[in-house]
Scaffold this active site. Structure first.
Site, mmCIF file in Angstrom:
data_model
loop_
_atom_site.group_PDB
_atom_site.id
_atom_site.type_symbol
_atom_site.label_atom_id
_atom_site.label_comp_id
_atom_site.label_asym_id
_atom_site.label_seq_id
_atom_site.Cartn_x
_atom_site.Cartn_y
_atom_site.Cartn_z
ATOM 1 C CB CYS A 2 -8.947 57.237 100.288
ATOM 2 S SG CYS A 2 -9.475 55.667 100.980
ATOM 3 N NE ARG A 27 -3.436 60.032 98.847
ATOM 4 C CZ ARG A 27 -3.138 60.847 99.841
ATOM 5 N NH1 ARG A 27 -2.288 61.825 99.655
ATOM 6 N NH2 ARG A 27 -3.674 60.706 101.029
ATOM 7 C CD1 TRP A 73 -5.344 50.964 99.557
ATOM 8 C CD2 TRP A 73 -5.959 50.988 101.706
ATOM 9 N NE1 TRP A 73 -4.532 50.087 100.226
ATOM 10 C CE2 TRP A 73 -4.894 50.074 101.539
ATOM 11 C CE3 TRP A 73 -6.516 51.165 102.979
ATOM 12 C CZ2 TRP A 73 -4.364 49.348 102.604
ATOM 13 C CZ3 TRP A 73 -5.994 50.440 104.031
ATOM 14 C CH2 TRP A 73 -4.927 49.538 103.843
ATOM 15 C CG ASN A 99 -9.474 60.497 101.604
ATOM 16 O OD1 ASN A 99 -10.176 59.812 100.874
ATOM 17 N ND2 ASN A 99 -8.475 61.243 101.147
ATOM 18 N N GLY A 100 -10.597 58.562 105.568
ATOM 19 C CA GLY A 100 -10.550 58.395 107.018
ATOM 20 C C GLY A 100 -11.426 57.246 107.477
ATOM 21 C CD GLU A 481 13.581 50.380 102.960
ATOM 22 O OE1 GLU A 481 13.191 50.936 101.911
ATOM 23 O OE2 GLU A 481 12.849 50.277 103.983
ATOM 24 C CE LYS A 485 11.509 50.304 99.526
ATOM 25 N NZ LYS A 485 10.778 50.208 100.778
ATOM 26 C CD GLU A 488 6.960 48.246 100.656
ATOM 27 O OE1 GLU A 488 6.347 49.062 101.361
ATOM 28 O OE2 GLU A 488 7.998 48.537 100.047
ATOM 29 C CG HIS A 504 18.950 33.200 119.307
ATOM 30 N ND1 HIS A 504 19.196 32.497 120.453
ATOM 31 C CD2 HIS A 504 20.082 33.917 119.049
ATOM 32 C CE1 HIS A 504 20.406 32.774 120.906
ATOM 33 N NE2 HIS A 504 20.966 33.643 120.068
ATOM 34 C CE LYS A 602 5.850 57.407 98.161
ATOM 35 N NZ LYS A 602 7.062 56.563 98.089
#
Length: 607
Positions: A2, A27, A73, A99-100, A481, A485, A488, A504, A602
Site C-alpha cells: 500500500c 508498489r 493492496w 499501511n500495515g 529467478e 519472472k 509473475e 525425483h 514491489k
C-alpha cells in the site's frame, strides 16, 4: 505494498496528491482514494482500480490545501469501494489512511459495534479511525487521541490522520515506513522516498514507535509515551527521482536494458585489481571478523533470496567457509540459533521487506551483527543495520525486479572476493575474477545486441499449461529467478528445480510438447545437466536452452539462446538476461500488465 501520500501547505493539494499516488503505483495496489480538507469540510473520493480510474471521479478543481491519499493492496476484505482508503470516523471528524495489519482488530471491531458504531467496511484500518474519533469526543487532543488508540492495538502501521477541526496531519509508524518531506511553508508525507524528490530533498524518516505532528511549517516528533524526539533532517539522493519511461514501451523493458550501466555503478570503486580483492568500506568489516567468522548466513525473500543463494555458493567457493541462505519469513519464526561471531547479510531491493526486517531484529536481539545489501538509501533495513552495501541499481519502477537482481549478485560477488582474499583465495585468482567482473557489463551489452531467438521461445511458453526450469550449481537459483519472472508476469505455473532433482518428481509433469527451460553454461556441471536434457527430450519435452556462445551443447535445444562466455562463477550475471526477456515478451504477447502484475507489490511491507 500500500502507498500513502499526504500534503499540508499553501498549494492546491489535489494535483499534488494525485501525482504522489501516480508515483507510488509501482508498489502494486488494487484501489485508490483521496481525502481533501478545504478548511471547513472534508471530502472523500475513492474508487476500485488504478489512479486513472480515480481521476474520473475527482472534481476538476478543489480549494483544499491539505489532504491525504492512499493506494490499497487488499488484506482485510475484498477489493471494493467500501474497503478503499481513506476511512472516516463515525462522525466524519477524523480521516485516516493506513499501511500495515492490525492483528487484534476483531475484538476492537466488536467493541465498537457494541457501542452502536456502524462500520462501513471489512477492513482493520477503519477501526482505527473510529477509535480516534471516540477519544476526541471524550476531550482528548489530536495527539493524545492517536496515542491512546495506538496503546490498544497490536500489529504494524504507518498511518496519516487528518482532522476536521485541526490544521495539522498526524503520522505514526510501527513496522511500516513513513517519510516526511520538508518544503517551504509546506510539508509532504509519503510511504516511499520516490514521490518526494520532485518536491523536496529534505526529509525526516520516522522510526518505529515515532509519532509526528506535521503543520505547514513544522515537524514535531514524539515517542509513543509523548517524549519529544529531536528531528533529524536528511537529504535525499538525486538518483532517487522517478525514473522516466522515455521511449521504452514498459519500465521493465527499460530496466532490463539498463543492467550493464547499473552493474558498472555497483562495482566501480569496489574492487582492488592490484591486490585482487573486493573493497566494501560501507560494511566496516575488520580483518579479524573476516578471518574468524565461522559461517555466513544470508536472508532474503523472492528475487533477493535467489540472489542470496548465488552469494552463498560464491562465498563457499572463494572463502571456503560454510554459508547458508534462509527465506527471511521462515527464519525468524524458527527460533534460530545466533552465533555472534558469524556474518549475517540481509538482502532486499527495497530495504523495507517486512519479513527481512523482522529477521534482522531477531538476530540483533540475540547479539548477532547484520549487514544490509539493499538498493534504497535511507531505507529501514539500511538504517536498522547501520552498515552494509548499497547495490546502486537506481530506482526500479516495474514490480518484477531485474537490474536489482544482477546488482545484488554483483555486490555479493565483491563481498565474496573480499572474504575469500582474507582467508585462502590467491591474489592471481582474485585478479582474474576482477578482470572478468569488470568485463561483465560489456558482455551484457554484447548480448543485448543479439538476444537470440527469444520469440521462438515465447512460441513454446505462451500457451503452456506449466513450465519446468532446470539448472545446476550457480544456475539452479538462476532457474528459480527465471521461473519467478514468468510466473509473475504471464501467470503461467512454473517449477524450478536443480536439474538432478527433475527425476525425483517433476518429471511426472512432462508430456509431449512440454517446454523445459535449461540453464547450462560451460561449467563443471554441464555434462550432468546434459543428462537431464536427454531425460526430458525422451519424454517429448521441448528444450529452451541457455548456453554459452560456441558451445556444441547448442544442438541439444529446440530453441537455443547463446550468451557470451564468462568465468564460470560469474555466469548468473549473463544467463538471467534471456530469462528476463522471455518472461517480458511472453507477458506482452499475452496482453498482461507487465509493470504491475496482478496481486503483487514491489515492496512487501506486511508479513
Amino acid at each position: 505494498m500500500c502507498g500513502i501520500f499526504g500534503y499540508i501547505g499553501h498549494q492546491s493539494s489535489l494535483p499534488i496528491l494525485v501525482e504522489g499516488l501516480r508515483r507510488l503505483e509501482y508498489r502494486g495496489y488494487d484501489s485508490t482514494g483521496v481525502g481533501l480538507h478545504d478548511g471547513e469540510t472534508i471530502n472523500v473520493h475513492k474508487t476500485v482500480g488504478k489512479v486513472n480510474n480515480l481521476k474520473q471521479v475527482l472534481p476538476k478543481e478543489a480549494n483544499a490545501t491539505m489532504g491525504i491519499a492512499h493506494t490499497r493492496w487488499a488484506t482485510h476484505g475484498g477489493v471494493t469501494q467500501e474497503n478503499t482508503h481513506p476511512h472516516a470516523s463515525y462522525d466524519g471528524k477524523v480521516l485516516l489512511v493506513h499501511n500495515g495489519i492490525i492483528e487484534n482488530y476483531r475484538p476492537l471491531r466488536a467493541k465498537l459495534i457494541s457501542k452502536g458504531i456502524e462500520l462501513q467496511s471489512e477492513t482493520d484500518s477503519e477501526v482505527l479511525a473510529h477509535m480516534i474519533g471516540l477519544e476526541l469526543e471524550n476531550g482528548a487532543s489530536p495527539q493524545d487521541s492517536v496515542r491512546n488508540m495506538l496503546k490498544r492495538v497490536r500489529g504494524t502501521w504507518g498511518i496519516c490522520v487528518m482532522f476536521l477541526d485541526h490544521d495539522l496531519l498526524l503520522c505514526a509508524r510501527n513496522g511500516s515506513p513513513l517519510i516526511i518531506g520538508q518544503g517551504d511553508g509546506e510539508m509532504f508525507v509519503s510511504s516511499d522516498p520516490h514521490p518526494l524528490t520532485s518536491h523536496t530533498q529534505r526529509v525526516v524518516y520516522l522510526e518505529d514507535g515515532d509519532m509526528a505532528t506535521v503543520t505547514r511549517t513544522s515537524i514535531k516528533v514524539a515517542s509513543k509515551q509523548g517524549r519529544s524526539i529531536q528531528t533529524n533532517v536528511q537529504t535525499l539522493e538525486d538518483s532517487w527521482a522517478e525514473s522516466e519511461l522515455g521511449d521504452a514501451p514498459h519500465y521493465m523493458f527499460k530496466e532490463i536494458y539498463e543492467q550493464p550501466d547499473a552493474l558498472r555503478h555497483c562495482i566501480t570503486g569496489r574492487v582492488d585489481r592490484e591486490m585482487g580483492t573486493g573493497r566494501l568500506g560501507g560494511m566496516r568489516l575488520a580483518h579479524s571478523t573476516l578471518v574468524q567468522a565461522p559461517h555466513v548466513r544470508l536472508l532474503g525473500c523472492g528475487t533477493a533470496a535467489f540472489a542470496a543463494e548465488i552469494g552463498q555458493m560464491l562465498i563457499e567457493k572463494m572463502a571456503r567457509i560454510p554459508a547458508v541462505t534462509h527465506i527471511a519469513s521462515e527464519y525468524r519464526n524458527n527460533d534460530p540459533i545466533i552465533n555472534t561471531k558469524a556474518i549475517y547479510l540481509a538482502v532486499s531491493q527495497s530495504g523495507e521487506t517486512a519479513d527481512t526486517i523482522s529477521a534482522i531484529k531477531e538476530i540483533k536481539l540475540k547479539g548477532g551483527q547484520v549487514f544490509g545489501v539493499v538498493n534504497v538509501v535511507g531505507s529501514t533495513i539500511a538504517r536498522l543495520c547501520g552498515q552494509g552495501v548499497y547495490i546502486h541499481s537506481g530506482p526500479e519502477q516495474s514490480v518484477a525486479s531485474t537490474k536489482a537482481f544482477t546488482n545484488m549478485v554483483g555486490a555479493l560477488t565483491v563481498f565474496s572476493m573480499q572474504l575469500g582474499r582474507s582467508r585462502n583465495m590467491s591474489k592471481e585468482q582474485g585478479r582474474e575474477l576482477i578482470q572478468q567482473l569488470q568485463q561483465a557489463p560489456h558482455l551484457m551489452e554484447a548480448y543485448f545486441e543479439d538476444v537470440g531467438p527469444i520469440d521462438e521461445a515465447v512460441d513454446l511458453l505462451a500457451n503452456a499449461k506449466s513450465v519446468l526450469y532446470l539448472g545446476r550449481g550457480l544456475s539452479a537459483p538462476v532457474a528459480k529467478e527465471g521461473a519467478l519472472k514468468l510466473m509473475e508476469l504471464a501467470y503461467i505455473p512454473c517449477l524450478a528445480y536443480p536439474a538432478g532433482e527433475m527425476k525425483h518428481g517433476p518429471m511426472a509433469l512432462l508430456e509431449e510438447g512440454s517446454p523445459v527451460v535449461v540453464v547450462a553454461p560451460s561449467d563443471h556441471l554441464k555434462e550432468k545437466t546434459l543428462l537431464a536434457i536427454h531425460e526430458c527430450k525422451a519424454r517429448g519435452a521441448k528444450i529452451i536452452l541457455i548456453h554459452e556462445k560456441g558451445d556444441a551443447i547448442a544442438e541439444e535445444g529446440d530453441v537455443s539462446i547463446a550468451i557470451p562466455k564468462i568465468h564460470p562463477w560469474l555466469t548468473p550475471l549473463l544467463t538471467v538476461l534471456p530469462l528476463q526477456l522471455m518472461a517480458y515478451r511472453t507477458a506482452v504477447r499475452l496482453g498482461k500488465d507487465v509493470d504491475r502484475p496482478r496481486n503483487l507489490a514491489k515492496s512487501v511491507t506486511v508479513e
